[in-house]
Design a protein around this motif. Structure first.
Motif, PDB file in Angstrom:
ATOM      1  N   ALA A 125       0.848  -1.199   0.000  1.00 60.31           N
ATOM      2  CA  ALA A 125       0.000   0.000   0.000  1.00 60.31           C
ATOM      3  C   ALA A 125       0.877   1.240   0.000  1.00 60.31           C
ATOM      4  CB  ALA A 125      -0.922  -0.011   1.211  1.00 60.31           C
ATOM      5  N   CYS A 185       5.162  -4.142   5.767  1.00 59.46           N
ATOM      6  CA  CYS A 185       3.951  -3.435   6.226  1.00 59.46           C
ATOM      7  C   CYS A 185       3.858  -3.231   7.739  1.00 59.46           C
ATOM      8  CB  CYS A 185       2.739  -4.214   5.763  1.00 59.46           C
ATOM      9  SG  CYS A 185       1.186  -3.535   6.288  1.00 59.46           S
ATOM     10  N   LEU A 186       3.584  -1.990   8.124  1.00 59.88           N
ATOM     11  CA  LEU A 186       3.452  -1.655   9.531  1.00 59.88           C
ATOM     12  C   LEU A 186       2.022  -1.805  10.011  1.00 59.88           C
ATOM     13  CD1 LEU A 186       5.794   1.454   9.595  1.00 59.88           C
ATOM     14  CD2 LEU A 186       6.183  -0.689  10.788  1.00 59.88           C
ATOM     15  N   GLY A 187       1.134  -2.178   9.107  1.00 61.33           N
ATOM     16  CA  GLY A 187      -0.236  -2.463   9.522  1.00 61.33           C
ATOM     17  C   GLY A 187      -1.116  -1.244   9.711  1.00 61.33           C
ATOM     18  N   CYS A 188      -0.728  -0.105   9.162  1.00 67.51           N
ATOM     19  CA  CYS A 188      -1.707   0.989   9.122  1.00 67.51           C
ATOM     20  C   CYS A 188      -1.700   1.577   7.718  1.00 67.51           C
ATOM     21  CB  CYS A 188      -1.503   2.022  10.207  1.00 67.51           C
ATOM     22  SG  CYS A 188       0.158   2.470  10.532  1.00 67.51           S
ATOM     23  N   CYS A 189      -1.977   0.703   6.784  1.00 67.98           N
ATOM     24  CA  CYS A 189      -1.923   1.026   5.363  1.00 67.98           C
ATOM     25  C   CYS A 189      -2.893   2.129   4.987  1.00 67.98           C
ATOM     26  CB  CYS A 189      -2.233  -0.210   4.552  1.00 67.98           C
ATOM     27  SG  CYS A 189      -1.591  -1.714   5.248  1.00 67.98           S
ATOM     28  N   VAL A 220       3.738   5.473   5.171  1.00 70.94           N
ATOM     29  CA  VAL A 220       3.908   5.525   6.624  1.00 70.94           C
ATOM     30  C   VAL A 220       5.358   5.316   7.030  1.00 70.94           C
ATOM     31  CG1 VAL A 220       3.229   4.423   8.782  1.00 70.94           C
ATOM     32  CG2 VAL A 220       1.640   4.458   6.888  1.00 70.94           C
ATOM     33  N   GLY A 262       0.212  -4.904   3.364  1.00 67.93           N
ATOM     34  CA  GLY A 262      -1.032  -4.333   2.865  1.00 67.93           C
ATOM     35  C   GLY A 262      -2.245  -4.955   3.533  1.00 67.93           C
TER      36      GLY A 262
HETATM   37  S1  FES Z   1       1.816  -1.053   3.397  1.00 65.26           S
HETATM   38 FE1  FES Z   1       0.816  -1.348   5.268  1.00 65.26          FE
HETATM   39  S2  FES Z   1       1.579   0.292   6.484  1.00 65.26           S
HETATM   40 FE2  FES Z   1       2.685   0.490   4.635  1.00 65.26          FE
END
Ligand code: FES
Ligand SMILES: Cc1cc2nc3c(=O)[nH]c(=O)nc-3n(C[C@H](O)[C@H](O)[C@H](O)COP(=O)(O)O)c2cc1C
Ligand code: SF4
Ligand code: SF4
Lengths: 153, 597
Positions: free
Chosen positions: A83, A120-124, A129, B201
């Motif tokens: 994302a 991914c940090l989980g706040c897509c 981010v 994602g």
């Molecule tokens: S893709 Fe999930 S926080 Fe960046």
């Protein structure tokens, strides 16, 4: 390492537990405490939990959380999830590299920042981010980055 | 909950928190105190409500008024108007588009209207840190029922009948998996919750753990009873600090209430649970690698069989399920398998949580019945593509998945239909892409990701992905030939067939689907040296359209190499020799005058 630090690490390991299954957790706690895993600390964990040093070393190099070099005072994790990628995460990373003058995985000379690319940090929803010392900054633009870095001494 | 007149359910999920939810909460508390309303209005910090795009959000109960994009400076007005004078504040409500009337009630908003909440049943409704609130909403009632009324075999037969399939990726029937583990005779068996959530994602597992941790614990307890396990692990990513904290707190609370430990509910059933933090390796989401990691070793997959149900953690029978799978279980027990299997398609029952992200208006987390069309998710719930851009593709299933083009948007989402389109359900990440996304670059991105995350144990994955990545580098940097495409397909098929674990064997999917649906983009890169989406740096040039440029100077100020020249109010110009193609000018130009060609 000074005796005080060693003692602190000793306590940390005791708290994490002394079985093999607690090994990675103990190493994570040390990493958090010292920002990296010095050899002495790895020896201490190996000895206390009763596993070969090579196992500790293999874990330290396999998992991304761990660093064998000291890291800066603030850790910048740039999200390289999908994302964030489609919303310009690469440009954010490139810009940070230029501002800090370091590459991914590097630390600034003044030990102020280390830069890492993470999945991914989980706040897509807030893409792109970054996370600095556990705090999230979202919907980033290249332009806004300087202001964010200023908050971290 | 206190018996207050009004409850403010303020979202304290990660998205809203990073948008200032806690500051808003403090300010709400102050204002409520200032107006002496503390006896009447209570604030509950809930888990993620799903509508991250509009955070911080808040729902006022009992009327269901939905407030969004709250900021500290708007709080005094809100408290005075709504909670003192009883006049809801229109300016803070959701509107579909500028000029449209506000939609006051949460259940009338398109984003929420089509959702069916099972796994996310308590999201935004309860305080996830209070076990009593979970219990007050039928929590642990499923556990109580099975311990009193059902044999383990009956539990398994209910789960089988419900048609529940694993939500972690492969969609294996959950009841069948439990049955295998039940039949493995051993004194000690384990249960594991896979909360490694590696798919970039996707963030549904994080959200469930943050919003409703007890639903996962209860699911695991039911599973443990069914297969006869007495110990369990929750393997959760370290990058999710809030989720780790919440699940630990939930475990402590459950222990205090006697819901974990010995002789649970007075029955001959003991179960204890531990949290293990993942240390940042994607491959550890794979079940055999995950178990190695729990044992305190390097997380590398091993061949199956033996399957975990026969020989898992420390050689004992082990049953692994995903967070979302677990959280479905208590509801199935309470409301029955027939009810659950009435939702969905013939092959895929129940609901699925999707994270709708990327180039879409309403990014967030949605739970919808299986069988809904992609179009409905992206355009009705997701609100379509922002900025008047054209939809190009949606990527499902993360690095193991595929890209689905526009002419397939009406396919009904279930495991089989997605597979037929060359993609997979995966964990439920839906990444929406518009005309500005380059499909070749995206394929390259996924390969780079997987090459980096490959554990290196087997050759096809370790070497094959690297070769494929190099070819894609060549194509995106203008050195591609048509022979590369043939080679790419051949390599892809070899890696698919010969890799040991599913990381390798599914890794070529993004390449194969983009080749299948967007071959023209590959050809533009190769034959014309052109990136149609304007992404691949080596193939694009930045320039300023003198007609559109107003001479506002914004781009000149941000250019890091000072390569933009021009007088105020005169068209500006970029020196292509010094331009590093960082895109900063494109980002700041409000007049769409910076072109990428
Ligand atoms: S893709 Fe999930 S926080 Fe960046
Ligand atoms: C490379 C790789 C990564 C995976 N990552 C995850 C993950 O992050 N979360 C998850 O639940 N399953 C993941 N899986 C699937 C697990 O191996 C396993 O099938 C799943 O946890 C089983 O649970 P389920 O039946 O409830 O889906 C991954 C598989 C592979 C091959
Ligand atoms: S397929 Fe890749 S990740 Fe899986 S075992 Fe082989 S090298 Fe490791
Ligand atoms: S930002 Fe856009 S309008 Fe302003 S000077 Fe640059 S190109 Fe022209």
């Amino acid at each position: 390492m000074d005796p005080e630090t060693l003692e602190r690490l000793d306590c940390l390991i005791d708290e994490a537990g002394l079985e093999e299954t607690d090994l990675i957790g103990a190493m994570q706690d040390i990493q958090r405490e010292l920002n990296y895993l010095p050899e002495e600390a790895m020896r201490l964990v190996a000895q206390k939990i009763g596993v070969p040093l090579s196992q500790v070393y293999s874990i330290a190099t396999f998992y991304k959380t761990f660093s064998l070099e000291p890291r800066g005072r603030h850790l910048i994790n740039v999200c390289m999830g999908t994302a964030c990628h489609v919303r310009g995460g690469v440009q954010i990373l490139e810009k940070l590299k230029r501002i800090l003058g370091i590459d991914t995985g590097g630390t600034t000379n003044d030990q102020r920042f280390s830069l890492e690319a993470v999945r991914c940090l989980g706040c897509c929803g807030l893409a792109p981010v970054i996370m600095i010392d556990g705090k999230f900054h979202g919907k980033l633009t290249q332009k806004g980055l300087d202001r964010i870095l200023e908050q971290y001494e | 909950m206190k018996t207050c007149r009004t409850h403010l359910l303020l979202c304290a999920g990660t998205g809203c928190v990073s948008n200032g939810a806690f500051e808003v909460m403090r300010s709400l508390e102050e204002e409520i105190k200032r107006h002496n309303l503390t006896e009447e209005v209570s604030i509950v910090a809930t888990g993620c409500n799903g509508f991250c795009e509009r955070g911080p959000t808040m729902v006022v109960q009992p009327d269901g008024i939905f407030y969004q994009r709250l900021t500290v400076d708007k709080v005094p007005h809100l408290v005075e108007e709504h909670f003192l004078k009883g006049r809801p504040v229109k300016e803070l409500m959701y509107t579909e588009a500028k000029g449209r009337p506000p939609v006051p009630r949460m259940n009338d908003i398109e984003f929420f209207r089509h959702q069916v909440l099972i796994a996310l049943r308590n999201r935004g409704r309860i305080d996830p840190e209070k076990i009593d609130e979970y219990i007050a909403n039928d929590g642990y009632a499923g556990l109580a029922r099975i311990l009193k009324e059902m044999s383990p075999e009956e539990v398994i037969s209910q789960i089988k009948k419900s048609g529940l399939r694993g939500r972690g990726g492969a969609g294996f029937p959950t009841g069948m998996k439990w049955e295998f583990a039940r039949r493995s005779a051993a004194d000690l068996k384990y249960i594991v919750c896979n909360a490694d959530e590696g798919d970039p994602g996707a963030f549904m597992d994080r959200s469930i753990l943050e919003a409703d941790p007890h639903s996962v614990l209860e699911g695991m307890l039911i599973g443990a009873y069914a297969i006869g396990a007495s110990r369990g692990f929750i393997y959760i990513r370290e990058e999710y600090p809030l989720a780790v904290e919440r699940i630990k707190r939930a475990i402590r609370a459950a222990e205090e209430y006697g819901l974990l430990g010995e002789r649970i509910f007075g029955a001959a059933f003991d179960f204890s649970l531990r949290v293990v933090r993942g240390a940042g390796a994607f491959v550890c989401g794979e079940e055999t690698a995950l178990m190695a990691s729990i044992e305190g070793k390097m997380g590398r997959p091993r061949p199956r069989p033996p399957f975990p149900a026969e020989s898992g953690l420390w050689g004992c029978p082990t049953n692994i399920n995903n967070v979302e799978t677990w959280s479905n279980v208590p509801v199935i027990i309470l409301r029955g398998a027939d009810w659950y299997s009435s939702i969905g398609t013939p092959s895929s029952k129940g609901t699925k949580v999707f994270s709708v992200v990327g180039k879409v208006e309403n990014t967030g987390l949605v739970e919808v019945p299986m069988g809904i069309t992609l179009r409905k998710i992206i355009f009705d719930i997701g609100g379509g593509i922002p900025g008047g851009k054209r939809f190009k593709a949606v990527q499902t299933g993360g690095p193991s998945g595929g890209c689905i083009p526009e002419n397939k948007l009406d396919l009904e989402v279930d495991y089989e239909q997605l597979a037929e389109a060359g993609a997979i359900m995966g964990s439920g990440g839906l990444i929406v892409m518009d005309e500005d996304t380059c499909m070749v670059d995206l394929a390259r991105y996924f390969l780079a990701f997987l090459e980096d995350e490959s554990c290196g144990k087997c050759v096809p994955c370790r070497e094959g992905l690297q070769r494929m990545h190099e070819i894609l580098d060549d194509i995106t940097e203008g050195r591609g030939t048509m022979d590369h495409l043939v080679l790419l397909e051949r390599l892809a098929n070899t890696v698919k067939k010969a890799s040991l674990c599913a990381l390798g064997s599914t890794a070529p999917n993004p390449v194969l689907t983009t080749l299948r649906y967007f071959r023209d983009e590959y050809e533009s890169h190769i034959n014309e040296g052109r990136c149609p989406a304007g992404v691949c740096k080596a193939l694009i040039r930045f320039s300023i359209d003198p007609e559109a440029c107003t001479g506002c100077t914004a781009c000149r100020k941000v250019c890091p190499t000072d390569c933009i020249a021009g007088e105020r109010k005169q068209p500006h110009k970029i020196d292509p020799d010094r331009c590093i193609k960082c895109g900063a000018c494109h980002e700041v130009c409000k007049f769409n005058a910076v072109r990428k060609t």
